[in-house]
Write a protein that holds these residues in place. Structure first.
Motif, short mmCIF file in Angstrom:
data_model
loop_
_atom_site.label_atom_id
_atom_site.label_comp_id
_atom_site.label_asym_id
_atom_site.label_seq_id
_atom_site.Cartn_x
_atom_site.Cartn_y
_atom_site.Cartn_z
N ASP A 220 28.61 38.32 34.22
CA ASP A 220 28.88 36.94 34.61
C ASP A 220 29.06 35.98 33.44
O ASP A 220 29.39 34.82 33.63
CB ASP A 220 27.83 36.43 35.62
CG ASP A 220 26.48 36.19 34.98
OD1 ASP A 220 26.28 36.60 33.83
OD2 ASP A 220 25.64 35.58 35.65
N CYS A 221 28.84 36.46 32.22
CA CYS A 221 29.07 35.58 31.06
C CYS A 221 29.10 36.45 29.80
O CYS A 221 28.97 37.67 29.89
CB CYS A 221 27.98 34.51 30.99
SG CYS A 221 28.33 33.19 29.81
N GLY A 222 29.26 35.81 28.65
CA GLY A 222 29.31 36.54 27.38
C GLY A 222 27.95 37.15 27.03
O GLY A 222 26.91 36.73 27.54
N HIS B 62 37.28 31.46 32.42
CA HIS B 62 35.91 31.85 32.75
C HIS B 62 35.06 30.62 33.04
O HIS B 62 35.19 29.60 32.38
CB HIS B 62 35.32 32.64 31.57
CG HIS B 62 33.85 32.78 31.63
ND1 HIS B 62 33.21 33.56 32.56
CD2 HIS B 62 32.86 32.20 30.90
CE1 HIS B 62 31.90 33.47 32.39
NE2 HIS B 62 31.67 32.65 31.39
N CYS C 156 30.96 29.43 34.33
CA CYS C 156 29.62 29.93 34.60
C CYS C 156 28.65 28.80 34.87
O CYS C 156 28.98 27.64 34.71
CB CYS C 156 29.12 30.81 33.47
SG CYS C 156 29.32 30.12 31.84
#
Ligand code: MET
Ligand SMILES: [Zn+2]
Length: 765
Positions: free
Chosen positions: A735-737, A651, A653
């Motif tokens: 798009d992210c945690g 992942h 970002c």
């Protein structure tokens, strides 16, 4: 007399006062006046603290409630139209630009955020349009100068320079093709003139104008732009100290040395070797040289004797009156003070200097170089010699097993057994995921309950077993939630993690931690970077118990979740005595064992996050290959110890991936998820340009804002992605945690995401 200076100071407060006040304001718990008051207190403490360390040139105007680039945009009226006309106060417009706003009929997403050079600080990207109407809405530099003066400290205001401001920004959506923000320079300059003239009229002697883009590879026109801008500004301005930091001037030096500025700052922490050529270039001028000898980027005590030697060299060439001793950059990347640390051993504490201690270091160096006879100065120098010698002594110790293992690494260890196409089929059988599989990036909301439980464990108010039970319940409920809303590849939610790097650091040998060493990452989000002090190894499994527990309560596949070696390195303060490459390889081997153990425990997919891969990229292209070489092989080393059946994810970002996309492909992760929502899917052009062969999930919505994306919006994004990506490679994810989000918006957003994926399955069947 050699003067001392600090380029900028942490703006978070020694006890995170700014975070607390800003978040209380957002929650409607305090008024705008209360917030202003809280900010004023922190600013005042900063100024008086720096001055109390003996620093001559104290910065002002570097403070920010969210981000200094955002402050600058707001002050210059660079406010995209979508934020205006909602009847919001200027302060609320400011925060809406930073974090989006969704309340009382207003629904605007946040502006794009980008990493500030090669740091983990994020700035809000200014948006320029042909019709941007620059005006000085308020003169922050002047106001804070006056504020500091009233508090008894005469400061050197800090202003972001016009050329960096424009180059760091982007063209607003809808600008005509070929429009470049830098073309606005003639329109922008009068506003800078007004700002600087006001400063001069207020009696400001020196102004610090930051042009950090000077350490990037020069755009073709830098030369003429700098020459014309500073020729116009210098006559009406206070004395200008033009700063460069985070790297070397290189060929830019040829024109920088000819600018009509009174002072030039160079970074001798990152680029010590540039001193000779800079001295030679400015010797015939009257330019005062500010030597950045105390690192603004790390927390190691400065070797004062070595810094004094550099200073002496400059004095020999230029004379003492033309030398300033400074921090290499703003100290915003370092924690406020070492004084608050009570848990480090005396030996460890003696290795470090945080912002306050660094301010003292510049003052001491300048005093010594000024020939001070002060006994306290001599004593500080002596103490420093002893500390440095002790640290050198410690550096001689090593973990020989780790060193040997690193030396024995061979390239076959970092290649997967079969190519992606073969692995894909094997993994598909094991995982049985649908087309447009939905997943999340790992974390779920870190609720107050979770933070309280962790705090209780730290204070000994609950036992380890009670805490573990609590975490298990959290995991189970996150699993049930994901099952309920219909996500396909599940995660355990990371409730046990305080922070994605700290958590691993605490479970590896070689790290130490601070209690209060907070550093701003973006807005009100601060992190406490671990410090790598010696060789790194894994004493035992780290995440296995949680991932296997999570897998045990569901029939759906569970994704294991690790932070990658490059990210752990880039988000820690690295040691200074061993190369970053070696530190990274040590981390890789530790994580490799963890990935292998996850597979043994029955986990079929493992995500190894590398959000900080891009940020570690050197600022000069000439240095890229070296970095990408070892960082890519480090990631692969961590993930290639498994069978073909294990699906590896990674992942990324926050940043532009355009320029390093081939390296992302080279990681050979089976699936990657990548931030795309905030950068307007421009990433898709990158895919077009380079192609991508493995599975990929460009984020379908922005999690950095509490705003809930509509189902329609997500469908549109999916459709846009499918114009470029083949449908069997597309994975659907945020798009992210989600750890910074609340449950309400998380649920609403993910339900929309799942529905949009279902729609896609039908539409693109
Ligand atoms: C900054 S990237 C964060 C990735 C991590 N797995 C999370 O979900 O929080
Ligand atoms: Zn992320």
């Amino acid at each position: 007399m050699v003067a001392s200076s600090v380029l900028g100071f942490p703006r978070i407060g020694a006890n995170r006062e700014v975070k607390k006040a800003v978040e209380a304001y957002w929650a409607g718990k305090i008024s705008a006046d209360d917030l202003t008051k809280a900010a004023a207190d922190v600013k005042k403490t900063n100024w008086t603290t720096i001055k109390a360390q003996g620093v001559d040139l104290v910065p002002s105007g570097d403070f920010s409630l969210y981000d200094h680039v955002l402050d600058h945009s707001a002050a210059f009226n660079v406010i995209p139209k979508r934020y205006t006309g909602h009847d919001l106060s200027p302060l609320d417009v400011y925060f809406a630009m930073g974090r989006g706003r969704q309340a009382a009929g207003v629904d605007v997403p946040a502006s794009e955020m980008k990493k500030w050079f090669d740091s983990n600080y994020h700035f809000v990207v200014p948006e320029f349009a042909e019709d941007t109407d620059f005006k000085l809405v308020f003169n922050k530099a002047l106001e804070e100068f006056n504020e500091a003066k009233a508090a008894g400290v005469v400061t050197r205001p800090v202003v972001l320079g016009p050329i960096s401001f424009l180059y760091l920004g982007k063209a607003a959506k809808g600008s005509s093709a070929g429009f470049q923000p830098i073309s606005l320079l003639p329109k922008l300059l009068p506003v800078y003139k007004q700002l600087l003239a006001d400063l001069k009229a207020a009696g400001v002697e020196w102004v610090q104008i930051d042009e950090p883009i000077l350490v990037l590879d020069a755009a073709q026109d830098y030369h003429t732009q700098f020459a014309s801008v500073y020729a116009e500004l210098a006559p009406i301005s206070p004395k200008i100290l033009l700063t460069s930091y985070y790297g070397r001037l290189d060929s830019n030096l040829s024109f920088v040395a000819k600018l009509p500025v009174a002072g030039l700052h160079i970074d001798l922490d990152r680029a010590p070797s540039q001193l000779d050529e800079v001295l030679a270039a400015i010797k015939p001028t009257n330019i005062v040289l500010s030597l950045g000898v105390v690192s603004g980027r790390n927390i190691w005590k400065t070797d004062l004797s070595a810094a004094i030697k550099l200073g002496q060299k400059a004095i020999d060439a230029l004379g003492a009156d033309r030398v300033i001793i400074a921090t290499s950059s703003s100290l915003l990347h370092t924690p406020v003070t070492l004084a608050a640390e009570t848990k480090l051993t005396a030996e460890q504490k003696d290795w470090f200097a945080f912002a306050t201690e660094k301010a003292k270091e510049v003052a001491t160096i300048a005093s010594v170089l000024s020939g001070s006879q002060d006994a306290k100065v001599a004593e500080a120098l002596e103490e420093n010699k002893v500390s440095i010698a002790k640290r050198r002594e410690f550096e001689r110790t090593s973990d020989d097993a780790v060193r040997k293992r690193v030396a024995a690494i061979t390239p076959d260890m970092w290649a997967r057994k079969s190519p992606f196409s073969v692995r894909r089929e094997i993994q598909q059988k094991a995982l049985n995921l649908p087309k447009f599989a939905t997943t999340t990036i790992g974390s779920f909301p870190q609720t107050k309950e979770i933070r309280t439980a962790r705090a209780k464990l730290t204070k000994g108010e609950i036992t380890e077993a009670e805490y573990d039970d609590f975490i298990k319940k959290e995991i189970e409920s996150v699993v049930r939630f994901q099952e309920k809303i219909g996500l396909d590849l599940l995660v355990h939610g990371e409730p046990e993690r305080n922070d994605m790097v700290q958590y691993f650091g605490e479970r590896l040998n070689g790290f130490v931690f601070t209690q209060n060493g907070w550093v701003q990452s973006y807005g009100s989000r601060y992190v406490r970077p671990p410090i790598i002090v010696s060789d790194v190894s894994r004493p035992g499994p780290i995440t296995i118990q949680w991932s296997s527990y999570a897998q045990s309560v569901t029939d759906k596949p569970m994704k294991g979740m690790l932070t990658g070696p490059v990210t752990i390195l880039n988000w820690s303060f690295p040691r200074a005595d061993v190369s970053r490459e070696i530190q990274c390889k040590q981390l890789s081997l530790a994580l490799r064992d963890e990935v292998v153990d996850l597979e043994k425990a029955g986990i079929k997919a493992v995500q190894v996050d590398e959000p900080a891969l891009r940020e570690g990229l050197p600022l000069r292209k000439a240095d890229w290959d070296e970095y990408l070489g070892w960082s890519v092989s480090s990631f692969k080393l961590a993930t290639a110890g498994v069978t073909d059946a294990l699906q590896t994810h990674s992942h990324f970002c926050y940043s532009d991936f355009d320029d390093i996309f081939p390296s992302i492909q080279a990681l050979d992760a089976d699936v990657i998820s990548i931030e795309a929502s905030k950068s307007d899917l421009k990433l898709l052009n990158t895919f077009k340009q380079y192609g991508y062969s493995n599975q990929i999930g460009p984020g379908v919505y922005d999690i950095h804002s509490p705003r809930v994306p509509s189902e329609e919006e997500i469908k549109e994004r999916i459709a846009a992605m499918l114009a470029t990506l083949t449908d069997d490679l597309l994975v659907i994810n945020p798009d992210c945690g989600l750890k910074t989000r609340g449950w309400k918006e998380t649920e609403a957003s993910l339900v929309n995401l799942v529905n949009a994926a279902r729609w896609a399955r039908k539409t693109y069947a």
